[in-house]
Design a protein around this motif. Structure first.
Motif, PDB file in Angstrom:
ATOM      1  N   SER A  17      32.933  81.501   2.893  1.00 49.68           N
ATOM      2  CA  SER A  17      32.258  81.316   1.608  1.00 49.68           C
ATOM      3  C   SER A  17      30.802  80.976   1.882  1.00 49.68           C
ATOM      4  CB  SER A  17      32.923  80.189   0.806  1.00 49.68           C
ATOM      5  OG  SER A  17      32.757  78.956   1.487  1.00 49.68           O
ATOM      6  N   ASP A  18      29.954  81.142   0.866  1.00 51.92           N
ATOM      7  CA  ASP A  18      28.526  80.863   1.026  1.00 51.92           C
ATOM      8  C   ASP A  18      28.266  79.422   1.442  1.00 51.92           C
ATOM      9  OD1 ASP A  18      27.711  83.438   0.490  1.00 51.92           O
ATOM     10  OD2 ASP A  18      27.308  83.057  -1.640  1.00 51.92           O
ATOM     11  N   ALA A  59      25.284  77.980   6.401  1.00 54.79           N
ATOM     12  CA  ALA A  59      24.396  77.232   7.304  1.00 54.79           C
ATOM     13  C   ALA A  59      25.126  76.813   8.579  1.00 54.79           C
ATOM     14  CB  ALA A  59      23.813  76.025   6.594  1.00 54.79           C
ATOM     15  N   ASP A  60      26.350  76.284   8.438  1.00 54.27           N
ATOM     16  CA  ASP A  60      27.120  75.851   9.609  1.00 54.27           C
ATOM     17  C   ASP A  60      27.439  77.029  10.526  1.00 54.27           C
ATOM     18  OD1 ASP A  60      27.239  73.120   9.040  1.00 54.27           O
ATOM     19  OD2 ASP A  60      29.126  73.290   7.932  1.00 54.27           O
ATOM     20  N   ILE A  61      27.815  78.148   9.944  1.00 62.30           N
ATOM     21  CA  ILE A  61      28.208  79.312  10.745  1.00 62.30           C
ATOM     22  C   ILE A  61      27.003  79.964  11.410  1.00 62.30           C
ATOM     23  CG2 ILE A  61      29.129  81.666  10.566  1.00 62.30           C
ATOM     24  CD1 ILE A  61      31.317  80.515   8.745  1.00 62.30           C
ATOM     25  N   GLU A  69      18.785  89.320  12.132  1.00 61.84           N
ATOM     26  CA  GLU A  69      20.108  89.934  11.965  1.00 61.84           C
ATOM     27  C   GLU A  69      20.506  89.942  10.491  1.00 61.84           C
ATOM     28  OE1 GLU A  69      23.222  89.166  15.370  1.00 61.84           O
ATOM     29  OE2 GLU A  69      21.989  87.357  15.077  1.00 61.84           O
ATOM     30  N   LEU A  70      20.305  88.799   9.836  1.00 55.57           N
ATOM     31  CA  LEU A  70      20.687  88.706   8.418  1.00 55.57           C
ATOM     32  C   LEU A  70      19.843  89.632   7.556  1.00 55.57           C
ATOM     33  CD1 LEU A  70      21.361  84.886   8.054  1.00 55.57           C
ATOM     34  CD2 LEU A  70      23.022  86.741   8.235  1.00 55.57           C
ATOM     35  N   ASP A  81      23.729  88.978   4.186  1.00 53.19           N
ATOM     36  CA  ASP A  81      24.588  87.799   4.320  1.00 53.19           C
ATOM     37  C   ASP A  81      26.078  88.136   4.247  1.00 53.19           C
ATOM     38  OD1 ASP A  81      22.262  86.362   4.445  1.00 53.19           O
ATOM     39  OD2 ASP A  81      22.620  85.171   2.646  1.00 53.19           O
ATOM     40  N   GLU A  82      26.430  89.201   3.512  1.00 53.40           N
ATOM     41  CA  GLU A  82      27.849  89.541   3.362  1.00 53.40           C
ATOM     42  C   GLU A  82      28.475  89.983   4.685  1.00 53.40           C
ATOM     43  OE1 GLU A  82      25.445  93.201   2.545  1.00 53.40           O
ATOM     44  OE2 GLU A  82      25.351  91.140   1.821  1.00 53.40           O
TER      45      GLU A  82
END
Length: 169
Positions: free
Chosen positions: A128-129, A133-135, A145-146, A151-152
């Motif tokens: 989930s969104d 940040a943690d991931i 990369e993003l 983000d998906e």
């Protein structure tokens, strides 16, 4: 061999005694119990991939850790070094947690019942969104990369990091 996942939230007052209780529970039921920080898990496919790769490395003798639970953490964390793999592990305080329980079916069932009684069950494994940040931090996902994939695609980037654990030696 049966593999079960137990997910939810927990408050860990002191980590070392808690890990001791987990170890005692694993011994009592003759299972492997590995806890991970569910806020750094990008979904079921991430966990399944880490488990499969860890089991394969143990079978092939290419494992780095001597313990299957720690080997699973290496893959799940996207880190080659055992010390760095604990970055996806349990911590003190309130947290979302995922326990991976591995063993014979009857033994696993008993351990799952014990674990379920010590956590507040909830669905914390899916990406989930709120985990972004943690991931992104855990897996060193760059802004470039993003920007390139969006983000998906974060769960796919995590799967790539899990796969690269074997390559980046």
């Amino acid at each position: 061999m049966d593999i079960r996942l137990v997910e939810g939230s927990i408050f860990i007052d002191e980590l070392r005694p808690y890990l001791g209780r987990l170890s005692a529970m694993a011994s009592e039921h003759d299972v492997i119990i590995q806890g991970v920080n569910a806020d750094k898990v990008a979904g079921r496919e991430h966990v399944d991939s880490a488990i499969i790769k860890a089991m394969r490395s143990m079978d092939n003798g290419t494992n780095v850790a001597n313990d299957l639970g720690v080997e699973i953490m290496r893959y799940a964390s996207g880190k080659r070094q055992i010390g760095e793999a604990f970055s996806i592990g349990l911590m003190e305080g309130q947290m979302n947690v995922l326990f991976i329980v591995i063993g014979e079916t009857a033994s696993v069932e008993g351990a799952v019942i014990d674990l379920s009684g010590s956590i507040e069950p909830s669905s914390v494994m899916p990406y989930s969104d709120s985990k972004k940040a943690d991931i992104v931090s855990q897996f060193c996902i760059t802004t470039d990369e993003l920007d390139a994939v969006g983000d998906e695609k974060i769960p796919d980037l995590v799967l790539e990091r899990v796969a690269l654990v074997d390559v980046l030696k």
